[in-house]
Design a protein around this motif. Sequence first.
Motif, PDB file in Angstrom:
ATOM      1  N   THR A 192      48.061  40.466  45.214  1.00 45.15           N
ATOM      2  CA  THR A 192      47.723  39.148  46.137  1.00 45.15           C
ATOM      3  C   THR A 192      47.220  37.619  45.124  1.00 45.15           C
ATOM      4  OG1 THR A 192      48.834  40.123  48.051  1.00 45.15           O
ATOM      5  CG2 THR A 192      47.824  37.917  48.137  1.00 45.15           C
ATOM      6  N   PHE A 193      46.250  38.318  44.617  1.00 46.69           N
ATOM      7  CA  PHE A 193      45.265  37.041  44.131  1.00 46.69           C
ATOM      8  C   PHE A 193      45.844  37.163  42.547  1.00 46.69           C
ATOM      9  CE2 PHE A 193      41.668  38.728  47.314  1.00 46.69           C
ATOM     10  CZ  PHE A 193      41.580  36.891  47.431  1.00 46.69           C
ATOM     11  N   ALA A 194      46.133  38.098  42.071  1.00 45.01           N
ATOM     12  CA  ALA A 194      47.003  36.917  40.865  1.00 45.01           C
ATOM     13  C   ALA A 194      48.522  36.559  41.123  1.00 45.01           C
ATOM     14  CB  ALA A 194      47.060  38.720  40.421  1.00 45.01           C
ATOM     15  N   GLY A 195      48.865  37.070  42.193  1.00 42.88           N
ATOM     16  CA  GLY A 195      50.054  36.967  42.306  1.00 42.88           C
ATOM     17  C   GLY A 195      49.505  34.993  43.085  1.00 42.88           C
ATOM     18  N   ILE A 196      48.699  35.113  43.857  1.00 43.49           N
ATOM     19  CA  ILE A 196      48.659  33.105  44.304  1.00 43.49           C
ATOM     20  C   ILE A 196      47.919  32.369  42.604  1.00 43.49           C
ATOM     21  CG2 ILE A 196      46.292  32.209  45.210  1.00 43.49           C
ATOM     22  CD1 ILE A 196      46.424  34.330  47.202  1.00 43.49           C
ATOM     23  N   SER A 197      47.410  33.481  41.769  1.00 44.64           N
ATOM     24  CA  SER A 197      46.741  32.540  40.811  1.00 44.64           C
ATOM     25  C   SER A 197      48.584  31.937  39.531  1.00 44.64           C
ATOM     26  CB  SER A 197      46.116  33.178  39.879  1.00 44.64           C
ATOM     27  OG  SER A 197      44.898  34.117  40.451  1.00 44.64           O
ATOM     28  N   GLY A 198      49.086  32.634  39.374  1.00 46.25           N
ATOM     29  CA  GLY A 198      50.443  32.401  39.059  1.00 46.25           C
ATOM     30  C   GLY A 198      51.292  31.582  39.320  1.00 46.25           C
ATOM     31  N   PHE A 199      51.356  31.557  41.353  1.00 42.69           N
ATOM     32  CA  PHE A 199      51.484  30.382  41.982  1.00 42.69           C
ATOM     33  C   PHE A 199      51.106  28.728  41.429  1.00 42.69           C
ATOM     34  CE2 PHE A 199      51.049  28.186  46.180  1.00 42.69           C
ATOM     35  CZ  PHE A 199      52.523  27.425  45.837  1.00 42.69           C
ATOM     36  N   CYS A 200      49.829  28.958  41.053  1.00 44.74           N
ATOM     37  CA  CYS A 200      49.264  27.834  41.092  1.00 44.74           C
ATOM     38  C   CYS A 200      49.740  27.050  39.367  1.00 44.74           C
ATOM     39  CB  CYS A 200      47.592  27.922  40.929  1.00 44.74           C
ATOM     40  SG  CYS A 200      47.141  28.752  42.513  1.00 44.74           S
ATOM     41  N   LEU A 201      49.827  28.033  38.613  1.00 40.39           N
ATOM     42  CA  LEU A 201      50.055  27.451  37.625  1.00 40.39           C
ATOM     43  C   LEU A 201      51.696  26.996  37.291  1.00 40.39           C
ATOM     44  CD1 LEU A 201      49.648  26.974  34.580  1.00 40.39           C
ATOM     45  CD2 LEU A 201      50.237  29.578  34.166  1.00 40.39           C
ATOM     46  N   LEU A 202      52.527  27.724  37.976  1.00 36.30           N
ATOM     47  CA  LEU A 202      54.181  27.380  37.849  1.00 36.30           C
ATOM     48  C   LEU A 202      54.091  26.173  39.102  1.00 36.30           C
ATOM     49  CD1 LEU A 202      55.725  30.856  38.533  1.00 36.30           C
ATOM     50  CD2 LEU A 202      55.606  29.929  36.543  1.00 36.30           C
ATOM     51  N   PHE A 203      53.711  26.298  39.791  1.00 41.76           N
ATOM     52  CA  PHE A 203      53.559  24.758  40.766  1.00 41.76           C
ATOM     53  C   PHE A 203      53.574  23.438  40.375  1.00 41.76           C
ATOM     54  CE2 PHE A 203      52.918  21.485  44.073  1.00 41.76           C
ATOM     55  CZ  PHE A 203      54.402  21.678  44.805  1.00 41.76           C
ATOM     56  N   ALA A 204      52.450  23.576  39.444  1.00 42.89           N
ATOM     57  CA  ALA A 204      51.535  22.570  38.285  1.00 42.89           C
ATOM     58  C   ALA A 204      52.676  22.415  37.260  1.00 42.89           C
ATOM     59  CB  ALA A 204      49.775  23.114  38.323  1.00 42.89           C
TER      60      ALA A 204
END
Length: 628
Positions: free
Chosen positions: A401-413
Amino acid sequence: MDPFNPYGAVIIGVYGLSFVAIYILGLVIVPATKPLNDTASRLSAGLLLAIVLLGVIHAGFGSILIVFIPFFVVLAKQRITACGPNPLFTINHLMQLSVVLGLAVVVFLHEASRHDLRRGVETVYVGNTDLSFYSAHGQMMYEFGQETLASSVSDNPQKLLYHYGDLWLSGFFSHYLDITPYYAYSILYRSLAISLFLLVFFALFKPVVGNLLGAVGAILALLLNNSFVGLLPALEMDLLSPFSYNWPTYAESSYLLGGIAMGLFALMLKDESLFRPGFLGLMLLGAVHSSFVVPGFLMALTLLLLQAVYPNVLKYVGLSGLWKETIALFLAGIMPYVYVALDGRGYPVHLENFGQLAYLSLHTFVRVIWTLILSVPLWIGAFYLLTKGRAKRSGFILLYTFAGISGFCLLFAIFQSQNIVKLFTALSSIMLFPLGVWGVFLMRSSRNIRHRVLSFILLGFMIINTIWSAVISKSYELVYTWGNTEDYVLSHSYDKRQLINLISELKGKRVGFAVCNEEEYSYRLIRYNEFLDLSSLVPRSFIFRVNMVQKDFEGTTESLAWVNKTALAQYKGASSTLETSKEYIDWLRPEFIITDEQHTFCELKNLRLETTGRKLRIKQYEFHEIVP
């Protein structure tokens, strides 16, 4: 026979036989341990195997699902080897199956009544464009044998990363059995998925809290997303504006399949003899929904980094010394990403301004943390599960889940698109919410009275939020019908007799239309068009827009990336829009072309097409049959 009757004999018969078929498939790969766990695991694994087989049979190497075939072969080999002293099923298994069928009937009746297209005797209303898109897209994949969107189908299809698991299943029902595609997705697929979602999480929760609360927990795992739809505070400061869970599990139907995959993983982790088969669920996440390719890839890198630099973390979550399993998990995370790269899927990502990207990533991270703080009851349960639970390997899911949240922050940016929020929502839907409920249940059985009191408070909060959300959203009515504007209801309503006649003529046919008057054209995003609802009502048919308009190129980075993946992008060398249309029409060879009373669409003379003179009419549109 009324094609819009959701309680038709064909639909009911197919629904019942589907449970039998997927259970038999599950027998091939899941050995017998405990009846309830077996029933949940076999049905879930059987459903996932069925989807993988459907995708591979129809798209071959064009399906991302093909990378998982070797893993199923290994599981089947292990199952056959253990077949001697390990019975296929017992009387207890049959009793469990009868209970499951009872659950399936209740879910089916609920979904059929909610998605009934009939509005009175004479009117058909198609209320949800998303469900229209999924159902029409699914049957289109069978027509072309391509795992891509309709707007990308051509002689050299541009593959797109998307969720295909649910579409291969619903497309099978509509393509081969002539079931109304909208019902194939919204009733047959959803009823199967919801039933198994509830079953697999009931099997997880029951040993902790018993039958009644176990059932409540399974329902909460399904509905909790909705409880945050209207309750997150709206703050004016953008930095503290939470990411609302605006694609609820109950609406974003593809998450249901992700939930089944994750639940299967968690269920099998509880039983040592099923530890390796448990990876099946997690491995498939990156294939059944594109959101999980990113966390899967990041998790693969995280595993290697932790193993090399700080192995104590792996020890804490129960993965210390499990080299084979760690390698399997690495492959699970990396394979969908590698396949996507080799197959030409995904989007071109431009990182010209690193400073701005870093700032936006940090800005997004702050908003994510604030959103998680507002979800603190669930995080309390999740961390209690990690620290006090008997199945510490579930901590791996939190790492994921934490790995996914990190990916989300990058993709949304990068993309700055609300569509990207689906990744964050999906992680919450199928990981945080179930783990939170599970942890709260474990807390209830603690010897510490403060823990027990807190568990009752948290559980009560979740239940009250869910009920309150259902009340203020009118039982999530807008999620299903989108009927909040008069114009929308009018444009998606049809005369039933006229529609049945149109369906009988268009079944199995391709239809196209081109836009000539762009100023009067109100739609945008070429992957959607105003005829999606009709495409979702006609088996083995699809209505294509055969040219681009300027509005297609307006929007976010993500929207432009979608446009560049459309089939028409490869014909852009033509000197004009209409020449591009003609080139695409020559390949597509539609049987009908649409014109409209407002003359927004191109006339037949503009496209240089010859017709037979035969026309079909519905509302302001005329369907002209093209000379073969």
